[in-house]
Design a protein around this motif. Sequence first.
Motif, PDB file in Angstrom:
ATOM      1  N   PRO A 199      59.497  47.153  41.279  1.00 10.72           N
ATOM      2  CA  PRO A 199      60.508  46.344  41.977  1.00 10.72           C
ATOM      3  C   PRO A 199      61.928  46.816  41.673  1.00 10.72           C
ATOM      4  N   ALA A 203      64.682  48.127  44.975  1.00 12.54           N
ATOM      5  CA  ALA A 203      65.959  47.451  45.205  1.00 12.54           C
ATOM      6  C   ALA A 203      67.020  48.379  45.781  1.00 12.54           C
ATOM      7  N   TYR A 222      63.170  43.079  50.671  1.00 14.52           N
ATOM      8  CA  TYR A 222      62.927  43.315  49.252  1.00 14.52           C
ATOM      9  C   TYR A 222      62.406  42.067  48.534  1.00 14.52           C
ATOM     10  N   LYS A 223      63.088  40.944  48.699  1.00 10.86           N
ATOM     11  CA  LYS A 223      62.714  39.732  47.970  1.00 10.86           C
ATOM     12  C   LYS A 223      61.467  39.060  48.529  1.00 10.86           C
ATOM     13  N   ASP A 224      60.949  39.584  49.635  1.00 13.84           N
ATOM     14  CA  ASP A 224      59.705  39.063  50.191  1.00 13.84           C
ATOM     15  C   ASP A 224      58.494  39.871  49.759  1.00 13.84           C
ATOM     16  N   THR A 225      58.716  40.956  49.025  1.00  9.99           N
ATOM     17  CA  THR A 225      57.575  41.744  48.557  1.00  9.99           C
ATOM     18  C   THR A 225      56.840  40.979  47.464  1.00  9.99           C
ATOM     19  N   TYR A 228      58.218  41.882  43.930  1.00  8.98           N
ATOM     20  CA  TYR A 228      59.422  41.171  43.497  1.00  8.98           C
ATOM     21  C   TYR A 228      59.080  39.747  43.088  1.00  8.98           C
ATOM     22  N   ARG A 229      58.318  39.049  43.942  1.00 10.76           N
ATOM     23  CA  ARG A 229      58.028  37.644  43.680  1.00 10.76           C
ATOM     24  C   ARG A 229      57.218  37.473  42.398  1.00 10.76           C
ATOM     25  N   THR A 231      57.017  39.612  39.793  1.00  9.45           N
ATOM     26  CA  THR A 231      57.821  39.989  38.628  1.00  9.45           C
ATOM     27  C   THR A 231      58.834  38.901  38.292  1.00  9.45           C
ATOM     28  N   LYS A 232      59.485  38.349  39.306  1.00 10.35           N
ATOM     29  CA  LYS A 232      60.467  37.283  39.069  1.00 10.35           C
ATOM     30  C   LYS A 232      59.796  36.043  38.483  1.00 10.35           C
ATOM     31  N   GLN A 233      58.636  35.694  39.016  1.00  8.80           N
ATOM     32  CA  GLN A 233      57.916  34.538  38.513  1.00  8.80           C
ATOM     33  C   GLN A 233      57.565  34.710  37.038  1.00  8.80           C
ATOM     34  N   ASP A 236      60.947  34.714  34.869  1.00  5.06           N
ATOM     35  CA  ASP A 236      61.580  33.402  34.832  1.00  5.06           C
ATOM     36  C   ASP A 236      60.916  32.479  33.819  1.00  5.06           C
TER      37      ASP A 236
END
Length: 248
Positions: A199, A203, A222-225, A228-229, A231-233, A236
Motif C-alpha cells: 500500500p 500511494a 487508492y483508499k478503496d483497495t 489499503y483498507r 493495512t489501515k484497519q 489503527d
Amino acid sequence: MSVGYVSQIVFENQIPEGSYLQSLPVVQYLQKHPCLAFDADVTFLVGENGTGKSTLLEAIAVACGFNPEGGSRNFHFSTNATHSELHACLRTVKRAYPKDGYFLRAESLYNVATNIEELDRARGFLPPLTESYGGKSLHHQSHGESFLALVQNRLGGQGLYLFDEPEAALSPMRQLTLLSEIDRLVKAGSQLIIATHSPMLMAYPGACIYELSDAGIAKVAYKDTEHYRMTKQFLDDPERMMKYLLDF
C-alpha cells in the motif's frame, strides 16, 4: 497523459485447451473484455495471491520482448522455463517506442545477477556490465541493496519498466526510496507497470490501480483497495486485530 509506450493490451488469441490459464479470473475477464488500457505513467496491478497479477505482468513483459526471468531485451538466459503461454494471446498497442526498458522480478534477481557476471566473464576486455549496475557485484549486496542498486544505476529514463512485487526485497524505508526512484523515472519520460501488494507503493500520485479479483479487473481508487483498507484497519487498532485473529 502517459508517454504511452504501452497504451493498451489486446487479448486476441484463444487459450490452448486444457491450460490452467483458463481458470484464472484475469484471463476469463480478458476473454470478455479484450482491451485493457494503460493511460497513466504508473499502473499498479494489485489483488490477492493467485488472482493473476504476476502472470499478467509476465505476459506483458514477454509480449514486449523481455526475458521471462527478467532483465533488459538483451537478456536471453533461462534458468527454468516456467512462464505461461499467455503472452502469445496478447498484442501490445504502443504510442511510442522507449529508448530503455527492464523487467525486474524480485524473485529472480539472483538469476539476473548471475547472468550479468557470466556475460562479464565472456566480454574479455570490454567494459564490464557491472559498471552499469553501480560498479559492485549484485551478489555482493543484500537482496534489497542489489535491487535498489539496479534501479538507481541501470534505469536511466525514457524507458518502459515492469516491476514484479518489488516490495519483497525492500524494508518500509527502502520502499519510500523506491517511490522517489519511480518519480525520478516518470519525470525522465518513463512508463512503469508494477504488480505489488504494497500500500506504500500504491500511494504514488496519479497512478492507475487495477485490482484483480475473482470478479475480474476493476480500476479502483487508492483508499478503496483491499490492501489499503486492511493495512489501515490493522495499524489503527493492532490489539483488536490480534484478539480477533489469535483469540486472546
